[in-house]
Write a protein that holds these residues in place. Structure first.
Motif, PDB file in Angstrom:
ATOM      1  N   TYR A  51       0.825  -1.206   0.000  1.00 26.35           N
ATOM      2  CA  TYR A  51       0.000   0.000   0.000  1.00 26.35           C
ATOM      3  C   TYR A  51       0.863   1.261   0.000  1.00 26.35           C
ATOM      4  O   TYR A  51       0.575   2.236  -0.708  1.00 26.35           O
ATOM      5  N   GLU A  52       1.917   1.242   0.803  1.00 25.52           N
ATOM      6  CA  GLU A  52       2.757   2.438   0.912  1.00 25.52           C
ATOM      7  C   GLU A  52       3.567   2.669  -0.364  1.00 25.52           C
ATOM      8  O   GLU A  52       3.681   3.801  -0.843  1.00 25.52           O
ATOM      9  N   ARG A  55       1.246   3.884  -3.052  1.00 25.22           N
ATOM     10  CA  ARG A  55       0.497   5.073  -2.643  1.00 25.22           C
ATOM     11  C   ARG A  55      -1.024   4.881  -2.741  1.00 25.22           C
ATOM     12  O   ARG A  55      -1.722   5.630  -3.422  1.00 25.22           O
ATOM     13  N   GLU A  58      -6.199   6.958   0.976  1.00 25.64           N
ATOM     14  CA  GLU A  58      -6.797   6.707   2.292  1.00 25.64           C
ATOM     15  C   GLU A  58      -8.267   7.097   2.333  1.00 25.64           C
ATOM     16  O   GLU A  58      -8.993   6.687   3.233  1.00 25.64           O
ATOM     17  N   VAL A  59      -8.699   7.906   1.372  1.00 27.29           N
ATOM     18  CA  VAL A  59     -10.100   8.298   1.276  1.00 27.29           C
ATOM     19  C   VAL A  59     -10.522   8.217  -0.186  1.00 27.29           C
ATOM     20  O   VAL A  59      -9.783   8.680  -1.082  1.00 27.29           O
ATOM     21  N   GLU A 175      -5.333  -1.620  -5.044  1.00 26.41           N
ATOM     22  CA  GLU A 175      -6.768  -1.479  -4.835  1.00 26.41           C
ATOM     23  C   GLU A 175      -7.560  -2.606  -5.486  1.00 26.41           C
ATOM     24  O   GLU A 175      -8.780  -2.675  -5.325  1.00 26.41           O
ATOM     25  N   SER A 218      -5.066  11.352  -0.055  1.00 30.83           N
ATOM     26  CA  SER A 218      -4.193  10.847   1.007  1.00 30.83           C
ATOM     27  C   SER A 218      -4.162  11.888   2.115  1.00 30.83           C
ATOM     28  O   SER A 218      -4.330  13.091   1.862  1.00 30.83           O
ATOM     29  N   GLU A 225      -9.719  11.904  10.013  1.00 29.93           N
ATOM     30  CA  GLU A 225     -10.301  11.280   8.833  1.00 29.93           C
ATOM     31  C   GLU A 225     -11.772  11.623   8.675  1.00 29.93           C
ATOM     32  O   GLU A 225     -12.235  11.952   7.572  1.00 29.93           O
ATOM     33  N   PRO A 246     -13.593   5.686   3.841  1.00 32.49           N
ATOM     34  CA  PRO A 246     -12.170   5.471   4.113  1.00 32.49           C
ATOM     35  C   PRO A 246     -11.655   4.192   3.474  1.00 32.49           C
ATOM     36  O   PRO A 246     -12.418   3.367   2.949  1.00 32.49           O
ATOM     37  N   LEU A 247     -10.354   4.016   3.528  1.00 36.21           N
ATOM     38  CA  LEU A 247      -9.719   2.826   2.984  1.00 36.21           C
ATOM     39  C   LEU A 247     -10.270   1.556   3.630  1.00 36.21           C
ATOM     40  O   LEU A 247     -10.380   0.517   2.979  1.00 36.21           O
ATOM     41  N   ASN A 253      -9.784  -3.843  -0.102  1.00 37.70           N
ATOM     42  CA  ASN A 253      -9.100  -3.835   1.184  1.00 37.70           C
ATOM     43  C   ASN A 253      -9.955  -4.468   2.267  1.00 37.70           C
ATOM     44  O   ASN A 253      -9.446  -5.164   3.157  1.00 37.70           O
TER      45      ASN A 253
END
Length: 787
Positions: A51-52, A55, A58-59, A175, A218, A225, A246-247, A253
């Motif tokens: 994920y990192e 990238r 997160e929303v 994703e 992000s 959040e 959110p993620l 996910n």
């Protein structure tokens, strides 16, 4: 090396078979703990790194159509670090190996730069050229399922227009670890694909020039959040925003989290059960083993060894077995984890692996093994140390059988001498017999519970696809259509029954508990897809409220009679207050049901449907599929037979696959328990059996005295183990269940019968191994006192 250490090595070599069996019981318990916790840790670390590195947003903020100028306003929200607008849309891909077009999602990539968020990992070929509108990237898993490669061409329908595309590369993306068709829960690489195109080409296809229909965001460190999503909704609401999420609620996910969560629950709940059984059995084994050394202990004390020195000697013996088993278990856990992690990485479609073990699992496994073994040895040594050397060297006084009375005389008339010896042994030492019986019963319980779990998985499939869902085909529409579409389906030749359905995305709230899902509006008296209670009886949908599945009611902590808040995420997006009328039995997903007419009234959209369940005549299947393709309102068609196969694959390759490993471990432990019981009994009675041979008993009669005892103990243990296994299966079933699917603990006579056969097979094999030693025993050596 001291004399006691020499004796320790001799004892370990003399009892090498028994020590190995005890070590294996410990090893499989520790190995399971290390393996499963290592899998969970590795999967979580791999997912976080994936994920990192690419990238992942997160929303996520879907919208009907918003101008690009809003990107600046979204980026200015406090707590937002970056924004990526994009265009997404539904597509249908024509595949030669499928009767029906395959549903897909089209996703845009920026024309002249790398995406700020939700980047892709190119596995084959090259990236798309924005100057060529027909170039696409295709999801690697989908391409492999249909044997597609870079350079191939496919035809797809987008926004009502059929177009031809050239595949220039294959890709993966964080994703799309799980890919499911809209309205479905079961991932199937062959039945849903992802297409990446340039932003300009996809915008032209969906009339989104200068606009976007999804914003990715992000967040900066420490951002609120919920506050960010509220601000996003205020900006996008005038343009048809359907609510940022959110993620944690992103479908892929969410499903990955459920799978890893299910594995984590199994890792937390199931290995301790196996380890506790192994620890208890180890205590019983050590207890009987030290008791059999009574005379040797007295002799060592007579030679001047103190209680501490003798205790340290036996403590070393116990530690050697326990530490050996624990270390072997750690190595087995590492090897098993490394082997299985590759399976999980392929299953979750991670492009790389971050393997990491959990040090706490090593500490826990080794500590539990050593402590349980030490406790077993110290408790029994305490009673032996209380004896003087002379008393310890003297054999225990024989039991008094002079008061057996009429029952004893009656048995003497019917039983031969070896059989009476077996019964006297059982009645003489009921404590030891009870320990062996409980140990074998625990092995039976492990086998019963694991085989019952196998039956529970089969029950989940049967209930889902043959009891709850009795349709053949599921049709989804491009939008909420009128009931005229249902009449059109009913007129098709070969369609025997049509049931309308409406799926409405919504956030369900009860206090602080929330669930982002779908409310399904069903016909008043459904026959093809039904809500059932715990007794599998249909629940009437009378329009007075909402029916929740068991898993959803538990998650929301709500019961019938209470009010549920339903925040609709389409159309006018009303917020509804609806009473919960019943809880339905559902083993797949977390559905909620309402009467279709009542749902439409609450939404103020009468006579609207978003799909239909069809029962068809298989002879007309091809004609029906062709007719469905020609209907412009049809967005996708799902065959129940394909969904069932995909669900079976899901449960056999995901977290559920670990049940086979655990089943094998349960069988190993069961055999180890029975074999240990037989070996210990032989070690305790080797001199007695040799004496019987000397006075004229045959090998078979001498073996019968020992193995008859094992047979009676095993037969008594079977019903006790069955009862323990019944209750143990509930705990293991809870460990395997997740929000994605639930595994019931059911009473299946075949499972109990098979588990009994496993225990009896272990008893027969153990008896054969022990009888072989009895037949090979040297009578003179066996009759000597071991000093």
């Amino acid at each position: 090396m001291s004399p006691l250490d020499h004796k320790l090595l001799r004892d370990l070599w003399r009892m090498k078979g028994q020590a190995f069996a005890i070590s294996m019981v410990i090893a499989v318990g520790v190995g399971m703990l290390v393996m499963m916790t290592g899998l969970v840790t590795s999967l979580n670390e791999t997912r976080a790194a994936y994920y990192e590195r690419y990238r992942l947003a997160e929303v996520f903020a879907p919208v009907t159509r918003a101008p690009d100028r809003l990107v600046g306003r979204l980026a200015a929200i406090n707590g937002v670090s970056s924004v990526e607008p994009r265009v997404v849309g539904a597509a249908l891909i024509d595949m030669a190996d499928f009767d029906l077009p395959v549903q897909a999602q089209a996703v845009s990539l920026p024309d002249l730069r790398t995406p700020r968020l939700n980047d892709v990992f190119l596995t084959d070929g090259r990236m798309i050229d924005s100057d060529h509108s027909d170039e696409i990237l295709l999801l690697q898993a989908f391409a492999r399922a249909h044997d597609l490669r870079p350079g191939d061409r496919i035809n797809a329908t987008m926004n009502g227009a059929r177009r031809s595309f050239q595949i220039v590369g294959l890709a993966q993306a964080p994703e799309f670890l799980y890919t499911t068709a809209p309205g479905e829960l079961i991932p199937d690489d062959a039945r849903f694909g992802v297409i990446w195109m340039s932003r300009s080409a996809l915008a032209a296809a969906y009339d989104m020039d200068g606009a976007f229909n999804e914003a990715l965001l992000s967040l900066s460190r420490g951002a609120n959040e919920a506050a960010v999503m509220d601000a996003v909704d205020r900006i996008l609401d005038p343009y048809g925003g359907t609510g940022a999420y959110p993620l944690a609620d992103q479908p892929s996910n969410q499903l990955v989290s459920e799978e890893i969560g299910g594995l984590e629950a199994a890792a937390v709940g199931v290995p301790p059960i196996f380890l506790a059984v192994a620890a208890f059995l180890l205590y019983i084994v050590i207890n009987r083993m030290v008791q059999s050394e009574r005379e040797e202990i007295g002799l060592m004390k007579a030679f001047g060894y103190t209680n501490g020195e003798v205790g340290a000697h036996y403590f070393k013996l116990v530690l050697a077995i326990a530490i050996g088993g624990a270390l072997a278990g750690c190595l087995m856990g590492i090897a098993g984890g490394r082997a299985l992690i590759q399976v999980y990485v392929a299953y979750f479609k991670f492009p790389f692996l971050v393997f990491q073990l959990d040090p706490a699992s090593f500490v826990t496994g080794v500590s539990v093994s050593i402590l349980s073994a030490s406790a077993g040895g110290l408790l029994v040594l305490r009673s032996v140390f209380a004896l003087t050397p002379a008393a310890a060297m003297r054999a225990p006084a024989p039991a008094d059988y002079s008061r057996t009375g009429k029952m004893g005389r009656a048995l003497n008339q019917w039983l031969d001498q070896p059989s009476r010896m077996v019964l006297r042994r059982i009645t003489r030492q009921p404590g030891r017999m009870a320990g062996a019986m409980i140990g074998i019963a625990c092995g039976m319980a492990l086998s019963v519970s694991m085989i019952t779990i196998y039956a529970g998985f089969d029950r989940t499939i049967d209930l889902t696809f043959n009891v709850v869902d009795r349709s053949d085909v599921t049709v989804s529409f491009t939008h909420a259509a009128s009931e005229a579409t249902i009449f059109e389906l009913r007129r098709m030749e070969g369609v025997t029954l049509v049931e309308p359905v409406r799926h409405v995305p919504a956030v369900l709230r009860n206090g602080l508990a929330t669930h982002r899902g779908v409310v399904s509006g069903l016909a008043t008296d459904p026959r093809l897809n039904r809500a059932l209670d715990s007794d599998l009886r249909p629940i009437a949908l009378d329009g007075s409220g909402i029916v929740l599945s068991t898993a959803l009611a538990t998650k929301l902590d709500i019961a019938p009679g209470e009010i549920l808040t339903v925040e609709v995420r389409e159309g006018r997006q009303p917020i509804l207050q609806i009473p919960v009328t019943a809880v339905a039995e559902s083993l797949l997903g977390s559905p909620s049901y309402m009467d279709l007419a009542a749902l439409n009234r609450a939404l103020r959209e009468p006579n609207r449907v978003s799909g239909a369940y069809l029962a068809i005549d298989k002879a007309y299947a091809t004609d029906i599929y062709t007719a469905l393709q020609d209907m412009p309102s049809v967005a996708g068609v799902s065959l129940k037979s394909q969904a069932e196969i995909a669900f079976q694959t899901l449960m056999n390759t995901g977290a559920g696959a670990i049940r086979y490993v655990m089943g094998a471990i349960a069988f190993v432990i069961t055999f180890g328990i029975v074999y240990n019981a037989a070996r210990i009994a032989y070690a305790e009675r080797s001199r007695d059996l040799a004496s019987l041979r000397v006075i004229g008993f045959t090998k078979g009669e001498a073996a019968f005295v020992l193995l008859g005892e094992l047979a009676i103990v095993t037969l008594i243990a079977l019903p006790i183990g069955s009862l323990l296994g019944y209750y143990l299966s509930f705990g293991i079933a809870a460990g395997f269940s997740s929000e994605l699917y639930q595994i019931p603990a059911i009473f299946d006579p075949a499972s109990y019968g098979f588990a009994a056969m496993v225990v009896l097979g272990a008893a027969v094999a153990s008896g054969w191994l022990v009888k072989r030693d009895i037949d090979r025993a040297e009578l003179v050596s066996a009759l000597k006192t071991r000093e």
